[in-house]
Scaffold this motif. Structure first.
Motif, PDB file in Angstrom:
ATOM      1  N   CYS A  69      -1.123  11.032   1.620  1.00  0.00           N
ATOM      2  CA  CYS A  69      -1.520  10.072   0.578  1.00  0.00           C
ATOM      3  C   CYS A  69      -1.626   8.662   1.146  1.00  0.00           C
ATOM      4  CB  CYS A  69      -0.516  10.105  -0.576  1.00  0.00           C
ATOM      5  SG  CYS A  69      -0.596  11.602  -1.580  1.00  0.00           S
ATOM      6  N   LEU A  70      -0.745   8.332   2.113  1.00  0.00           N
ATOM      7  CA  LEU A  70      -0.821   7.024   2.753  1.00  0.00           C
ATOM      8  C   LEU A  70      -2.136   6.877   3.513  1.00  0.00           C
ATOM      9  CD1 LEU A  70       0.663   4.345   3.534  1.00  0.00           C
ATOM     10  CD2 LEU A  70       1.465   5.548   5.584  1.00  0.00           C
ATOM     11  N   ALA A  71      -2.520   7.922   4.244  1.00  0.00           N
ATOM     12  CA  ALA A  71      -3.788   7.885   4.973  1.00  0.00           C
ATOM     13  C   ALA A  71      -4.960   7.747   3.998  1.00  0.00           C
ATOM     14  CB  ALA A  71      -3.937   9.148   5.818  1.00  0.00           C
ATOM     15  N   ALA A  72      -4.882   8.444   2.873  1.00  0.00           N
ATOM     16  CA  ALA A  72      -5.953   8.348   1.879  1.00  0.00           C
ATOM     17  C   ALA A  72      -6.019   6.953   1.269  1.00  0.00           C
ATOM     18  CB  ALA A  72      -5.741   9.396   0.784  1.00  0.00           C
TER      19      ALA A  72
ATOM     20  N   ASN B  95       0.822  -1.207   0.000  1.00  0.00           N
ATOM     21  CA  ASN B  95       0.000   0.000   0.000  1.00  0.00           C
ATOM     22  C   ASN B  95       0.855   1.257   0.000  1.00  0.00           C
ATOM     23  OD1 ASN B  95      -2.789   0.545  -0.228  1.00  0.00           O
ATOM     24  ND2 ASN B  95      -2.832   1.369   1.850  1.00  0.00           N
ATOM     25  N   THR B  96       2.119   1.140   0.416  1.00  0.00           N
ATOM     26  CA  THR B  96       3.033   2.272   0.288  1.00  0.00           C
ATOM     27  C   THR B  96       3.301   2.573  -1.182  1.00  0.00           C
ATOM     28  OG1 THR B  96       4.084   1.758   2.412  1.00  0.00           O
ATOM     29  CG2 THR B  96       5.324   3.137   0.870  1.00  0.00           C
ATOM     30  N   VAL B  97       3.432   1.533  -1.993  1.00  0.00           N
ATOM     31  CA  VAL B  97       3.575   1.738  -3.432  1.00  0.00           C
ATOM     32  C   VAL B  97       2.337   2.433  -3.982  1.00  0.00           C
ATOM     33  CG1 VAL B  97       3.858   0.589  -5.663  1.00  0.00           C
ATOM     34  CG2 VAL B  97       5.117  -0.245  -3.677  1.00  0.00           C
TER      35      VAL B  97
ATOM     36  N   PHE C 184       7.851   3.918   6.271  1.00  0.00           N
ATOM     37  CA  PHE C 184       8.194   4.099   4.859  1.00  0.00           C
ATOM     38  C   PHE C 184       7.998   5.538   4.400  1.00  0.00           C
ATOM     39  CE2 PHE C 184       6.561  -0.395   4.949  1.00  0.00           C
ATOM     40  CZ  PHE C 184       7.815  -0.991   4.872  1.00  0.00           C
ATOM     41  N   MET C 185       7.464   6.391   5.266  1.00  0.00           N
ATOM     42  CA  MET C 185       7.219   7.783   4.900  1.00  0.00           C
ATOM     43  C   MET C 185       8.398   8.685   5.243  1.00  0.00           C
ATOM     44  SD  MET C 185       4.269   7.752   3.473  1.00  0.00           S
ATOM     45  CE  MET C 185       4.784   6.137   2.856  1.00  0.00           C
TER      46      MET C 185
END
Length: 706
Positions: free
Chosen positions: A196-199, A126-128, A469-470
């Motif tokens: 964007c990760l939260a989204a 999901n990081t990708v 990863f952020m």
């Protein structure tokens, strides 16, 4: 269980002649229709690897020649293991942990390993998608932000790093990742990426909030939209100059390369990971099927669709990359032509690209000294075709740069990154189902707590865990997880899956189950691959993979602007503590297998008064219900303090549905046993009769004292 319902979990139909029932007493959810199930499995199997890894392997390993080991691995390894997962999930109607614990308590670690791998993969997968979402949002502008270099701080010139590396690489490494030069330097959190990760996790949660009820509806779009975009790219790509050359280069076979053992290893691992084997997602998906579903047909169909999608994506991708290579080759020729025109005072536009080779040959013959002093580049089309990449390098650099040269670049960028996001999203459905379904089957939360709460907690935990990863070093850590968390563990878990079904559950018993579901016994091909070929092939892959890891240095490629050969990435060795984490990730999920087996072995060495509990392991819920009156009738003095406290959670964990609620509503176990002594479940009323019923059930425990 009422007559006509599904036979007990794990109990084959007699002789395979009796059809399976249509329901299971646990009131398990079901797919809305067969198409939802097929699209969910296809969406889980067809992921980002089909777009950015398979084409790269084809190009690297001899083009069309790579298809030979790929197809062999598909037939001997991929489809047989895939069939096992679908069949065992559909037959036992449980998630990965429930399936392997039901087959044998000693194999419970396989299910826990699958859950752990799915959790780790979900973090970086999901990081990708976070990066894809970032690029997608930046695609709604003209010109695209990676089309040119920004001004420096003094606004007197362009950024030096961008001029050295190019605007596409600069946007990826500096403006997106803001990457550090060393993995030990974490840097700071990139807040736009964190948003964007939260989204991304919010989108995942909204899609999986109600399990297959919600994903079954979302999958129509997330599974089919990528095929539409691939078709659009294929049609457009084939009309671009250089597309045919790219496809010829991709599929021109080099049979000699098949002598390299690494080709066969990569082909076997690619088909393995492409089908998403040993994650537990396919087991979970199949557990929601009706018992009479033809899982054999499903296994073959989904596996073939997955492989054909890889080929289809390769054609679409390399038609565009062929255009990029031809464009780069042309610009290289233009630069050399400009040098010749300036050096020899030729008229403007007097040398065309087609005439360049002949003019250069003539000048080398007549004036070799002057030509040698010119800064001419070597311009071969094959060299530019060789510059393709895999993974994030293909998605965020090579293909992104190719889009810049296409008319209407922002529109193509929106389509491309929208396709990648939906591809990854459908794969995330399977990953999350691999985690949530076993947790629900285990009853980790009270049944009064809505499923949405458990799903939300899992997504929240994944989001918090993925924050690592952020940081500016996040890309380095994602590569660590991608290279070491899944590959070896999946091979080990798949080996135990095949061995567990074939030799622990039993080939005859499994064949009867297959006949119960499909109406016919599995043929010689299936039995041979399950018993011999697939286990040996998986064992060979495991040994080969260990050898490759042992011989490959634990290193990474850093983006270092101070490196002498920048913009080439600097090869660095991992620090010792990172190497230790790499080794830990290689084996961490698989350690559940021996750990659970050891715990079960120690549990078997309990005192003799626990013989009743030993006897109950491996029985189906209806068998336990039938046996309860017999246990009470023995008048075992240990019964009230040990056996019933063990029996009740065992029933609650394995039966589910209305029976569990009924048990919860009747806390007085004596009244429950009285209710169980109805004509349907009446058992013997004497100690001797109780022991006789134990023998008739084939219990493994010792005869209890009366």
């Amino acid at each position: 269980m009422e007559p006509g319902q599904e036979p007990a979990a794990g109990m084959a139909c007699a002789g395979g002649a009796e059809p399976c029932g249509d329901s299971c007493g646990d009131e398990r959810p079901a797919w809305g229709n067969k198409m939802q199930y097929l699209l969910s499995c296809i969406g889980f199997a067809v992921g980002l690897g089909n777009i950015w890894r398979f084409p790269y392997l084809c190009q690297t390993y001899g083009g069309g020649a790579f298809l030979i080991p790929y197809l062999i691995a598909l037939v001997l390894e991929g489809i047989p293991v895939f069939y096992i997962e679908l069949a065992i999930g559909q037959r036992l109607r449980r998630g990965s942990i429930g399936v392997w614990t039901a087959i044998s308590p000693y194999l419970g670690g396989v299910g826990l390993g699958c859950l752990t791998v799915s959790f780790l993969v979900s973090l970086y997968y999901n990081t990708v998608l976070t990066w894809v979402l970032w690029y997608l949002l930046n695609s709604f502008q003209y010109p695209l932000p990676w089309s040119s270099c920004p001004l420096d701080l003094n606004r007197t010139g362009l950024e030096a790093e961008c001029q050295a590396s190019g605007p596409v690489s600069y946007f990826w490494y500096r403006q997106t990742l803001n990457i550090t030069a060393d993995i030990s330097d974490n840097g700071s959190i990139q807040w736009p990426l964190l948003a964007c990760l939260a989204a991304s996790w919010a989108v995942v949660y909204l899609c999986v909030i109600r399990g297959i009820e919600s994903t079954g509806k979302a999958i129509y779009f997330t599974a089919l939209f990528p095929y539409l975009v691939l078709t659009i790219f294929l049609i457009r790509g084939l009309t671009l100059p250089g597309a045919v050359k790219g496809l010829i280069y991709l599929f021109t076979p080099d049979v000699q390369i098949l002598q390299n053992p690494r080709v066969w290893l990569d082909a076997a691992t690619q088909i393995f990971f492409s089908l998403s084997l040993a994650f537990g997602g396919h087991i979970a998906f199949a557990s929601y099927n009706p018992p009479g579903n033809n899982c054999e047909k499903d296994a073959v169909t989904i596996a073939l669709v997955n492989s054909m999608t890889s080929l289809y994506a390769s054609i679409a991708v390399f038609s565009v990359l062929g255009f990029k290579a031809a464009n780069d080759h042309g610009r290289c020729l233009d630069r050399n032509i400009l040098h010749l025109i300036n050096a020899f005072d030729f008229p403007e536009q007097s040398i065309s690209r087609d005439d360049y080779a002949a003019v250069l040959m003539n000048l080398n013959t007549t004036q070799p000294e002057r030509v040698a002093r010119l800064p001419l580049e070597v311009c071969h089309l094959d060299d530019f075709l060789d510059k393709s990449a895999s993974g994030t390098g293909l998605a965020f650099i090579v293909f992104t740069e190719a889009i810049l040269h296409m008319p209407g670049a922002p529109g193509w960028a929106v389509l491309f990154f929208g396709m990648l996001f939906t591809l990854g999203l459908s794969s995330m459905f399977g990953n999350m189902e691999s985690i949530i379904t076993p947790l629900l089957d285990m009853g980790v939360m009270s049944r009064s707590v809505p499923k949405e709460v458990l799903t939300g907690l899992v997504c929240l935990l994944c989001f918090l865990s993925a924050i690592c990863f952020m940081f500016q070093s996040g890309n380095y850590w994602l590569e660590v997880f991608d290279n070491y968390a899944a590959p070896l563990n999946l091979i080990i878990l798949a080996f135990f899956e095949v061995v567990g079904v074939t030799y622990v559950y039993g080939m005859c018993r499994f064949s009867d189950d297959i006949a119960c579901m499909t109406g016919r016994q599995p043929g010689l091909y299936w039995r041979l691959t399950w018993k011999v070929v697939s286990p040996l092939l998986l064992l060979t892959i495991f040994v080969a993979y260990i050898a490759v890891l042992a011989w490959t240095p634990l290193s990474y490629r850093a983006w270092n602007t101070q490196y002498a050969r920048f913009p080439s990435r600097q090869e660095k060795s991992y620090p010792g503590w990172v190497q230790a984490m790499c080794v830990l990730l290689c084996f961490l999920p698989s350690l559940w297998v021996p750990a659970v087996a050891l715990v079960q072995r120690l549990a078997k060495r309990r005192p003799k008064q626990d013989a009743w509990q030993d006897s109950l392991w491996g029985l189906s819920p209806p068998e336990i219900l039938n046996l309860a009156p017999a246990i009470a009738a023995t008048r075992d003095p240990k019964y009230h303090t040990q056996t019933w406290p063990f029996l009740r959670p065992l029933l609650s964990a394995s039966l589910g549905g209305s029976h569990v609620q009924w048990l919860k509503d009747n806390p007085d176990h004596k009244r429950v046993l009285g209710a169980l002594s109805s004509p349907m479940t009446r058992g013997p009323t004497s100690p001797g009769g109780a022991n006789q019923q134990l023998k008739s059930q084939g219990l493994r425990g010792e005869r209890a004292e009366t």
